[in-house]
Enzyme design. Sequence first.
Site, PDB file in Angstrom:
ATOM      1  N   ASP A 188       0.867  -1.186   0.000  1.00  0.00           N
ATOM      2  CA  ASP A 188       0.000   0.000   0.000  1.00  0.00           C
ATOM      3  C   ASP A 188       0.900   1.232   0.000  1.00  0.00           C
ATOM      4  O   ASP A 188       1.128   1.842   1.041  1.00  0.00           O
ATOM      5  CB  ASP A 188      -0.898  -0.043   1.247  1.00  0.00           C
ATOM      6  CG  ASP A 188      -1.800   1.176   1.353  1.00  0.00           C
ATOM      7  OD1 ASP A 188      -1.906   1.931   0.373  1.00  0.00           O
ATOM      8  OD2 ASP A 188      -2.401   1.366   2.425  1.00  0.00           O
ATOM      9  N   ASP A 206       2.766   7.524  -4.074  1.00  0.00           N
ATOM     10  CA  ASP A 206       3.138   7.616  -5.493  1.00  0.00           C
ATOM     11  C   ASP A 206       4.646   7.443  -5.705  1.00  0.00           C
ATOM     12  O   ASP A 206       5.430   7.632  -4.778  1.00  0.00           O
ATOM     13  CB  ASP A 206       2.704   8.984  -6.036  1.00  0.00           C
ATOM     14  CG  ASP A 206       1.209   9.174  -5.916  1.00  0.00           C
ATOM     15  OD1 ASP A 206       0.473   8.355  -6.491  1.00  0.00           O
ATOM     16  OD2 ASP A 206       0.788  10.120  -5.234  1.00  0.00           O
TER      17      ASP A 206
HETATM   18  N1  4ZY Z   1      -1.717   4.652  -0.416  1.00  0.00           N
HETATM   19  C1  4ZY Z   1      -2.719   4.914  -1.337  1.00  0.00           C
HETATM   20  C2  4ZY Z   1      -2.473   6.061  -2.267  1.00  0.00           C
HETATM   21  C3  4ZY Z   1      -2.615   5.903  -3.590  1.00  0.00           C
HETATM   22  C4  4ZY Z   1      -2.432   6.940  -4.471  1.00  0.00           C
HETATM   23  C5  4ZY Z   1      -2.120   8.148  -4.022  1.00  0.00           C
HETATM   24  C6  4ZY Z   1      -1.978   8.349  -2.689  1.00  0.00           C
HETATM   25  C7  4ZY Z   1      -2.164   7.283  -1.812  1.00  0.00           C
HETATM   26  N2  4ZY Z   1      -1.947   9.192  -4.922  1.00  0.00           N
END
Ligand code: 4ZY
Length: 283
Positions: free
Chosen positions: A161, A164
């Site tokens: 998780d 970016d």
């Molecule tokens: N951790 C999830 C997540 C996904 C995309 C973005 C930010 C956080 N841009």
Amino acid sequence: MTKILSGWFSELCDMWPGIALSLKYKKHLVNKQSKFQKIDLYETENFGKMLVLDDIIQLTEQDEFAYQEMMTHVPLFSHPNPENVLVIGGGDGGILREVAKHKCVKNIDICEIDEEVINVAREFIPSTAIGFEDERVTINIADGSEFIKERQKFYDVIIVDSSDPIGPGEALFTKEFYSTMKTALKCDGIIANQAESFFLHTDVVKSIMTIFRQLFPIFGYAAIFIPTYPGGNIGTGLGSLKYDVRKPCRTPDEETAKQLKYYTTEVHQAAFVLPKFGEVIYE
Ligand code: 4ZY
């Protein structure tokens, strides 16, 4: 923090130039710098609490279920008997909350590098931080690549998780990182990651699919609708050593199905079907 209008948070980022999502907020509750990143938390007008790291929206209470459910249940329902699960990142606890819905899971490790994210979630976002309360969860404050060196061939499912691929998150999008993660999977293990938007970040998704193709016999990208991520969508990349991630081999029991708001067996399968132009990610 970058603001366009007073009382509004606007998400400006070089990864999505010329387009910015803005949310109106009532209160700016947290603004601190951890060892790793800037952490902000807002009480928004319409989307509940919103966690922002280094000026990028990580979640809102209103729509986080879409991301957390798909990131978790696509890999877990693709595995016949996941017992050991690792979450890399995920300091808000939402993925843990979803993993804990699988009764077959015996052990849930989380490896989050920034303890401050966990502290903020525990204080302000109980709806996701509840994930930390499950007795199967062990919290490890560490770098994921270091952590798994002592967990070789141990996990049935690993969920990455990440934020970016800019700044510290960049390392989590490399072949080196996924080769290392693969060593911690059992011979029939599955890995899932935050794989960005096939619409806005086609090259990033393509690069993830290229890496997964090189490392895993089965791979794919499942799209997720979510209003507060860039472009209103994101995806999870799946790499599997044995099981077909496109066809779930288990289904939620009645009690679990009642708790789910996004994931169904049908959504699982449909998420792999992309619009025609999106198929470019597999070229
Ligand atoms: N951790 C999830 C997540 C996904 C995309 C973005 C930010 C956080 N841009």
